[in-house]
Motif scaffolding. Structure first.
Motif, PDB file in Angstrom:
ATOM      1  N   PHE A  96       0.971  -1.339   0.052  1.00 33.68           N
ATOM      2  CA  PHE A  96      -0.211   0.036   0.013  1.00 33.68           C
ATOM      3  C   PHE A  96       0.839   1.207   0.019  1.00 33.68           C
ATOM      4  CE2 PHE A  96      -2.748  -3.349   2.167  1.00 33.68           C
ATOM      5  CZ  PHE A  96      -3.802  -3.335   1.124  1.00 33.68           C
ATOM      6  N   ASP A  97       1.762   1.331   0.751  1.00 35.26           N
ATOM      7  CA  ASP A  97       2.516   2.637   0.817  1.00 35.26           C
ATOM      8  C   ASP A  97       3.977   2.472   1.422  1.00 35.26           C
ATOM      9  OD1 ASP A  97       3.191   5.200   1.330  1.00 35.26           O
ATOM     10  OD2 ASP A  97       1.657   5.652   2.520  1.00 35.26           O
ATOM     11  N   GLY A 103       6.939   3.011  13.380  1.00 30.15           N
ATOM     12  CA  GLY A 103       6.383   3.389  14.579  1.00 30.15           C
ATOM     13  C   GLY A 103       4.864   3.400  14.594  1.00 30.15           C
ATOM     14  N   SER A 104       4.279   3.588  13.472  1.00 32.22           N
ATOM     15  CA  SER A 104       2.651   3.745  13.382  1.00 32.22           C
ATOM     16  C   SER A 104       2.088   2.293  13.570  1.00 32.22           C
ATOM     17  CB  SER A 104       2.393   4.404  11.895  1.00 32.22           C
ATOM     18  OG  SER A 104       2.715   5.546  11.790  1.00 32.22           O
ATOM     19  N   VAL A 105       2.907   1.238  12.798  1.00 28.32           N
ATOM     20  CA  VAL A 105       2.430  -0.288  13.107  1.00 28.32           C
ATOM     21  C   VAL A 105       2.537  -0.519  14.371  1.00 28.32           C
ATOM     22  CG1 VAL A 105       2.630  -2.586  12.072  1.00 28.32           C
ATOM     23  CG2 VAL A 105       2.710  -0.659  10.561  1.00 28.32           C
ATOM     24  N   TRP A 106       3.769  -0.351  14.980  1.00 28.25           N
ATOM     25  CA  TRP A 106       4.050  -0.775  16.490  1.00 28.25           C
ATOM     26  C   TRP A 106       3.122  -0.132  17.302  1.00 28.25           C
ATOM     27  CZ3 TRP A 106       6.797  -3.950  19.315  1.00 28.25           C
ATOM     28  CH2 TRP A 106       6.992  -3.280  20.742  1.00 28.25           C
ATOM     29  N   SER A 107       2.725   0.954  17.339  1.00 26.14           N
ATOM     30  CA  SER A 107       1.779   1.491  18.445  1.00 26.14           C
ATOM     31  C   SER A 107       0.503   1.098  18.293  1.00 26.14           C
ATOM     32  CB  SER A 107       2.001   3.092  18.091  1.00 26.14           C
ATOM     33  OG  SER A 107       1.432   3.579  17.066  1.00 26.14           O
ATOM     34  N   ALA A 108      -0.029   0.929  17.044  1.00 29.62           N
ATOM     35  CA  ALA A 108      -1.345   0.263  16.864  1.00 29.62           C
ATOM     36  C   ALA A 108      -1.240  -1.306  17.478  1.00 29.62           C
ATOM     37  CB  ALA A 108      -1.482   0.275  15.438  1.00 29.62           C
ATOM     38  N   MET A 109      -0.152  -2.083  16.937  1.00 32.60           N
ATOM     39  CA  MET A 109      -0.336  -3.414  17.333  1.00 32.60           C
ATOM     40  C   MET A 109      -0.294  -3.570  18.720  1.00 32.60           C
ATOM     41  SD  MET A 109       2.878  -6.178  16.597  1.00 32.60           S
ATOM     42  CE  MET A 109       3.659  -5.266  17.920  1.00 32.60           C
ATOM     43  N   GLY A 110       0.730  -2.771  19.594  1.00 31.36           N
ATOM     44  CA  GLY A 110       0.945  -2.706  20.906  1.00 31.36           C
ATOM     45  C   GLY A 110      -0.094  -2.569  21.735  1.00 31.36           C
ATOM     46  N   LEU A 111      -0.994  -1.420  21.327  1.00 31.45           N
ATOM     47  CA  LEU A 111      -2.241  -1.135  22.040  1.00 31.45           C
ATOM     48  C   LEU A 111      -3.202  -2.071  21.663  1.00 31.45           C
ATOM     49  CD1 LEU A 111      -3.782   0.967  23.675  1.00 31.45           C
ATOM     50  CD2 LEU A 111      -4.428   2.086  21.578  1.00 31.45           C
ATOM     51  N   ALA A 112      -3.326  -2.783  20.617  1.00 26.96           N
ATOM     52  CA  ALA A 112      -4.302  -3.858  20.259  1.00 26.96           C
ATOM     53  C   ALA A 112      -4.207  -4.882  21.319  1.00 26.96           C
ATOM     54  CB  ALA A 112      -3.842  -4.195  18.601  1.00 26.96           C
ATOM     55  N   LEU A 140      -7.140  -9.580  17.525  1.00 24.97           N
ATOM     56  CA  LEU A 140      -7.049  -9.686  16.045  1.00 24.97           C
ATOM     57  C   LEU A 140      -7.823  -8.393  15.612  1.00 24.97           C
ATOM     58  CD1 LEU A 140      -6.051 -10.451  13.501  1.00 24.97           C
ATOM     59  CD2 LEU A 140      -7.956 -12.330  13.478  1.00 24.97           C
ATOM     60  N   LEU A 141      -9.074  -8.366  16.179  1.00 30.16           N
ATOM     61  CA  LEU A 141      -9.988  -7.379  15.686  1.00 30.16           C
ATOM     62  C   LEU A 141      -9.602  -5.968  16.170  1.00 30.16           C
ATOM     63  CD1 LEU A 141     -13.455  -8.764  16.717  1.00 30.16           C
ATOM     64  CD2 LEU A 141     -12.670  -8.619  14.692  1.00 30.16           C
ATOM     65  N   ALA A 142      -8.926  -5.624  17.193  1.00 28.17           N
ATOM     66  CA  ALA A 142      -8.146  -4.449  17.745  1.00 28.17           C
ATOM     67  C   ALA A 142      -6.985  -3.908  16.833  1.00 28.17           C
ATOM     68  CB  ALA A 142      -7.892  -4.796  19.166  1.00 28.17           C
ATOM     69  N   PHE A 143      -6.324  -5.210  16.370  1.00 26.14           N
ATOM     70  CA  PHE A 143      -5.263  -4.867  15.557  1.00 26.14           C
ATOM     71  C   PHE A 143      -5.602  -4.509  14.264  1.00 26.14           C
ATOM     72  CE2 PHE A 143      -0.887  -6.789  13.927  1.00 26.14           C
ATOM     73  CZ  PHE A 143      -0.499  -5.249  13.643  1.00 26.14           C
ATOM     74  N   VAL A 144      -6.724  -4.957  13.764  1.00 28.10           N
ATOM     75  CA  VAL A 144      -7.039  -4.650  12.323  1.00 28.10           C
ATOM     76  C   VAL A 144      -7.779  -3.213  12.560  1.00 28.10           C
ATOM     77  CG1 VAL A 144      -9.229  -5.026  10.658  1.00 28.10           C
ATOM     78  CG2 VAL A 144      -7.616  -6.803  11.778  1.00 28.10           C
ATOM     79  N   ILE A 145      -8.492  -2.839  13.449  1.00 29.03           N
ATOM     80  CA  ILE A 145      -8.899  -1.507  13.705  1.00 29.03           C
ATOM     81  C   ILE A 145      -7.905  -0.507  13.991  1.00 29.03           C
ATOM     82  CG2 ILE A 145     -10.138   0.135  15.259  1.00 29.03           C
ATOM     83  CD1 ILE A 145     -12.030  -2.380  16.021  1.00 29.03           C
ATOM     84  N   GLY A 146      -6.721  -0.921  14.681  1.00 28.46           N
ATOM     85  CA  GLY A 146      -5.601   0.021  14.978  1.00 28.46           C
ATOM     86  C   GLY A 146      -4.987   0.233  13.700  1.00 28.46           C
ATOM     87  N   VAL A 149      -6.760   2.586  11.285  1.00 30.18           N
ATOM     88  CA  VAL A 149      -6.734   4.007  11.477  1.00 30.18           C
ATOM     89  C   VAL A 149      -5.386   4.515  11.082  1.00 30.18           C
ATOM     90  CG1 VAL A 149      -6.744   5.511  13.496  1.00 30.18           C
ATOM     91  CG2 VAL A 149      -8.482   3.787  13.243  1.00 30.18           C
ATOM     92  N   ALA A 150      -4.373   3.694  11.822  1.00 24.00           N
ATOM     93  CA  ALA A 150      -2.833   4.263  11.639  1.00 24.00           C
ATOM     94  C   ALA A 150      -2.636   4.420  10.167  1.00 24.00           C
ATOM     95  CB  ALA A 150      -2.155   3.294  12.255  1.00 24.00           C
ATOM     96  N   LEU A 151      -3.066   3.521   9.130  1.00 26.77           N
ATOM     97  CA  LEU A 151      -2.575   3.563   7.867  1.00 26.77           C
ATOM     98  C   LEU A 151      -3.643   4.001   6.884  1.00 26.77           C
ATOM     99  CD1 LEU A 151      -0.428   0.277   7.603  1.00 26.77           C
ATOM    100  CD2 LEU A 151       0.249   2.529   8.493  1.00 26.77           C
ATOM    101  N   ASP A 152      -4.679   4.386   7.244  1.00 27.53           N
ATOM    102  CA  ASP A 152      -5.961   4.839   6.620  1.00 27.53           C
ATOM    103  C   ASP A 152      -6.278   4.070   5.444  1.00 27.53           C
ATOM    104  OD1 ASP A 152      -7.701   6.681   5.863  1.00 27.53           O
ATOM    105  OD2 ASP A 152      -6.654   8.056   4.574  1.00 27.53           O
TER     106      ASP A 152
END
Length: 231
Positions: A96-97, A103-112, A140-146, A149-152
């Motif tokens: 995708f990009d 850092g964006s993926v890490w923060s989303a994954m950690g919080l998930a 898994l659902l939280a990681f997908v949502i995170g 959001v992180a990568l639009d």
């Protein structure tokens, strides 16, 4: 004074548990978000280690080493999940990009991984496995949502990034990751102060044998018994 993600740590945690996209939006904008992601993973790892602590009990690990083993397990858990984040980051860059930051993926994954803070419940008899499955799906659902959001991304794009990242992670874990896993096992044994038995058959044998008596004590007991008989 600038507000940081650490200042809103529990708000972010409960937001992720509720699968609230705003929590993942916040962690992408607030300073120190990477630290919140790390602390969440360590908490999840510690909770899971408590849930699996029966292995340490059966292996008769001493109290101080018991706590040390839980801490080591938490660090190893966070370290291993970080590799899943890395593989997901690579997939998202390729598909995708090219400018996606780790850092964006890490923060989303950690919080998930906030739902796994409740993974100490896996110690419950009969309910442990269903609870673990539920928490894994929740995460898994939280990681997908995170990630969405992180990568639009769309929900399906985020899902495929997470899924393909997981497949790559599993392949790496079973190939070049074996030496790393061996180091992790060595650290666990060092922390416990013994060669941990983790397979079901070995654990059953340990339970059946009961506390071990040293040969010297056994021989002394026999001699005392023999002397008593002679007397």
């Amino acid at each position: 004074m600038t507000e940081t993600a650490l200042d809103r740590f529990w708000e972010l945690i409960f937001g992720a548990i509720a699968l609230n996209p705003k929590a993942f939006e916040l962690i992408q904008t607030l300073p120190q978000s990477n630290r919140v992601a790390l602390y969440t993973l360590l908490l999840a790892g510690f909770s899971q280690a408590i849930g699996q602590a029966i292995v340490l009990f059966v292996n008769r690990v001493k109290p101080i080493r018991f706590i040390l083993s839980l801490l080591i397990a938490s660090v190893l858990f966070a370290f291993s999940i970080g590799f899943w984040g890395l593989s997901t980051w690579l997939v998202s860059r390729i598909l995708f990009d090219d400018n996606v930051s780790f850092g964006s993926v890490w923060s989303a994954m950690g919080l998930a991984y906030a739902p796994l803070i409740f993974s100490f419940f896996i110690a419950l008899p009969y309910l442990g496995v269903p609870i673990l499955v539920l928490l894994s799906i929740w995460t898994l659902l939280a990681f997908v949502i995170g990630l969405r959001v992180a990568l639009d991304l769309s929900a399906w794009q985020a899902f495929w990034c997470v899924a393909l990242g997981w497949v790559i992670f599993q392949i790496l874990e079973r190939t070049i990751g074996r030496p790393i896993a061996a180091i992790g096992k060595w650290l666990s044994n060092k922390a416990a102060g013994t060669q941990l038995v983790t397979d079901m058959r070995g654990l059953e044998q340990l339970l059946q044998t009961g506390p071990q008596i040293s040969p010297g004590i056994y021989r002394t007991g026999n001699k005392a018994g023999n002397n008593t008989d002679k007397g």
